[in-house]
Structure formats: structure tokens, C-alpha cells
Design an enzyme around this catalytic site. Sequence first.
Site, PDB file in Angstrom:
ATOM      1  CD  GLU A  82     -35.410  20.061 -12.962  1.00 32.02           C
ATOM      2  OE1 GLU A  82     -34.484  19.828 -13.600  1.00 32.02           O
ATOM      3  OE2 GLU A  82     -35.479  21.504 -12.636  1.00 32.02           O
ATOM      4  CG  ASP A  92     -35.377  25.124 -13.781  1.00 30.55           C
ATOM      5  OD1 ASP A  92     -35.246  24.226 -14.596  1.00 30.55           O
ATOM      6  OD2 ASP A  92     -34.875  25.812 -13.263  1.00 30.55           O
TER       7      ASP A  92
HETATM    8  C1  NOJ Z   1     -32.854  22.404 -14.451  1.00 27.99           C
HETATM    9  C2  NOJ Z   1     -32.870  22.640 -16.109  1.00 27.99           C
HETATM   10  O1  NOJ Z   1     -33.203  21.565 -16.742  1.00 27.99           O
HETATM   11  C3  NOJ Z   1     -31.264  22.716 -16.236  1.00 27.99           C
HETATM   12  O2  NOJ Z   1     -31.012  22.968 -17.578  1.00 27.99           O
HETATM   13  C4  NOJ Z   1     -30.906  24.068 -15.502  1.00 27.99           C
HETATM   14  O3  NOJ Z   1     -29.524  24.332 -15.576  1.00 27.99           O
HETATM   15  C5  NOJ Z   1     -31.288  24.094 -14.102  1.00 27.99           C
HETATM   16  N1  NOJ Z   1     -32.430  23.570 -13.781  1.00 27.99           N
HETATM   17  C6  NOJ Z   1     -31.219  25.446 -13.409  1.00 27.99           C
HETATM   18  O4  NOJ Z   1     -32.091  26.240 -13.868  1.00 27.99           O
END
Ligand code: NOJ
Length: 468
Positions: free
Chosen positions: A244, A181
Site C-alpha cells: 500500500e 500498510d
Molecule cells: C492505510 C489503512 O488502509 C488505513 O485504514 C489506515 O488508517 C492507515 N493506513 C494507517 O495505518
Amino acid sequence: MVVYQIYPRSFQDSDGDGDGDLRGIVERLDHIAGLGADAIWLSPFYPSPLVDGGYDVADYRDVDPRFGTLQDAAALIAAAHEHGLKVLFDVVPCHTSIEHPWFREHPDWYVWSDRDGPQNNWRATFGGPAWSRDPVSGRWYLHSFYPEQPDLNWRNPEVPRAFGDVLRFWLDRGVDGFRIDALDRILKDPELRDDPPADGPPPLPEAYMDAGLQSRNSRNAPDIGTAIAQIRGAAGPGALLVGEVYLLSDRLAPYVEHLDACFSFELLHAPWEADKVRAAIAAATTSGKAAWVLSNHDFARLPDRVGPRNVRAAALLLLTLPGMAFVYQGDELGMADGPDGGHDRAGRDRHRTPMPWDGAANAGFTSGTPWLDIAIPPGGTAAQQEHDPGSMLAWYRELIALRRQIEGGFELLDAAPGVVAFRRGKHVVALNLGDSPQPPPPVRDLLLATLESSAAALPPGGAMLATD
Ligand code: NOJ
């Protein structure tokens, strides 16, 4: 690889409490294997106050009682492997929940202002300053997301060490890799300097577009590669790591150097217009490590994003581009955004409504009261689509099966106005994003095509996979 994203709270409830859970996922693995997926990615199920849907983790090495136990996690990993599915868990290195014991036990693992107030002008992703006062210590801490999510300080060597232990904890239990993430947020400017004023719109849409700042210092520090290398070092060469990273493709080099793939957010956000979609694909394919994604738990579902007419074409695009493809649970049923439930402050509940399985109470999702209302897609529940050769589910299954035959390079083709077309070896893909019928590039046999598409014409919303 085709990776199927599971949002555990909304997939299948096994105990009637209205929240999906790990045992429920095991009950539905046949559906995922039947789709032809190669792997599952589970959004977080760790103990969490669920302020950010589980991305506010209070213990990285356990399962929230709402979702099950560590034994259930082990059983799920084993069952997925028996179904031929690899397992990716979701890890969150940028921040913890404010309720994580680390926040009190290791305050130096977090980022603090050295003054009585915010250290700089940085803004939080979901609005407001990125600094909040800790009522216990009276000091101000940094949070890139909600105030309940204090950022970890990856410049303290104990943090990558502790995080490496987390990765190994799950690898020892058999997971095959991780979706990681908010990776571009883990290293910021070491001097915590102000972000400069914006000189145009942000490169990718931001939840709060009004910040008026370029996030130059608050993310993606020039030495980010060192932290990414530490993550790879801890996970080892065999773990599958998908980042991500919320940046344009031309910024991904230090990430893809160590990761297997990074999501292409350019394509996820590209307006559904041929030139914009072509440009996003051209940019993302240069890294050779794009993970393609057109929807997830954060953004609009496909019918809401591209319009109902274009959903099949979007799926065909997603599943024929070169590289990993991520299918978000429910997209294979044509699910649209549902009602808002007032849980997520950033309004993302509507992308997270429970799976509509069958004609039982609550569409088979739960015998209790679902945590969010369930919306049945126009094409019906999974059970209704199961044996219908014209269903969205059948479309996804055929696409994933045909995808296995596609080999070879990738070349964008010149095409009629409104048409995106490309070649993969002997296969040609074409889709019409415009409003008038157009000819596809020359093709011989149609392997899969939307209704009314032919070798002579693609109607608006039409798409085909063909050989030449
Ligand atoms: C990306 C995640 O997909 C999202 O759901 C989240 O709010 C943020 N990162 C923070 O962790």
C-alpha cells in the site's frame, strides 16, 4: 489472482458479541471460494485499542480477544488453504499503537523531536501536527496518522530486524504473504526537514486537503528502496508482498523492484470519466505490477463512488485489467456506503458496515448487537442473490470465471467519446462512462454484457467483455 478483502470486524460474528471474528470467517469461506477468488486478505485482527480500526497494533504476534485466538488464526489459515485460497495478512510497519509495549521498552525504536515541541512542520494524515507530546516522558514523538500511532524509526536497524521477526512469525504459521500498510511512510528525510509549501493540489486525495504542504520530506525518502529490500529479505522470495503505497505510479519503481505488486490508487480515485480513467490505467500499467482496486475500507464504496448505474461496468473493468484484482467484501453484493457509527474519527465507518448475509436477525451477521448498523443493498442479501442469475453476485462470479480465459497483452483502443476500451489478446473490453449511447469497438461474440448492451451500442453505464 483475485484477492478478496475481508474486514474481520464486519464479516461474520460467531460468538454473538456484535464484532466479526476469525471463526466467523471460517464459516463463510464457501462464499469466497464460490465467488472464484484465489486469495483472501484480512485487515488487521491483532490486539489493538481500535483507534484506527486495528491499524494501531499493540502486538503483532497475537489475535485480539474480540476476534479470536492464535489457534483460531491457525485454523483459519488451514481452512482457507483447504478451500484453495491463499492467505494474506495485513502488516503495519510504519507505526504501532501507543499501547504497544515497544513504545515504553524501546523508545529509541520511534522518532522523537530533539526540541521541546514539534521538530518540523509535518502534518498528520487525519489532521493536525504530526507531532504529539508523550505525557510520560514529556518528549515529542512523530505520528504520520493518529496521535495514538507513533511512527517507528526504520533508520534504527533494530526496527527492520524486529519487523522481520513478525513476518517470519506468520509465515511459519502458513500465511502466503502480506498486504503491507503505508509503505511510503516508513522512511522519511533523515534530517526531518520541513515539507515545502504546496504548489498545487496533492497528487492523490488526502484526508485533510488543507495542509498547504507537499509531503516531500515526510514520506518516500530517496533511499526507501533499502527498507523495502529489507522487508523482502525477511519475507523471503516466495512470500507474496503487496504494497500500500499512496503515490502516483511514476513513483513506484523502488517499491515494485522488491514487491509483487502495488495498489493503483490513481484508478481508485479517478473521476468516472473516460479520459481520466484511461489516463489512470495507462499510467498504472507501465509498472507491470499494478494491483487493481476500486474500493476498500478507507474509501467510498462503488455505488457511491461511480454511481449506481456504473457499478457493473466498474466491476468488469476491475476484473479484466492485467494483474491482480482486489475485491472488497460486500462489493460482490452491490453494497453501498452505510451509516456512520462514530467509531472512526476520519469518518470511514460507512465503508465498513457488516455483511448482509441472509434473512436471519441482523442479516445473519450476528446474534448480538452489531457494532455498526447493517445496510441491505438494493439487490438483497447474499442469500437472496445466491440463485438469481441477474444478481450482482452472479455478475461477479461470471466475471471471475471468464477472467480465467483472458490471456495476453494489454492495449488501450481508440473508442467513441465516453467509452474506455482495451484489448487483451483475443478479448475486447468496453465500457461506456458517458451519458449517451455509443458504439463499442468492433467485436464478434459477447461473452458477458450488461442489459441492453449489444455489439452495436453501449448504453450509459453499459459494459461488455467480448471476442473480436
Ligand atoms: C492505510 C489503512 O488502509 C488505513 O485504514 C489506515 O488508517 C492507515 N493506513 C494507517 O495505518
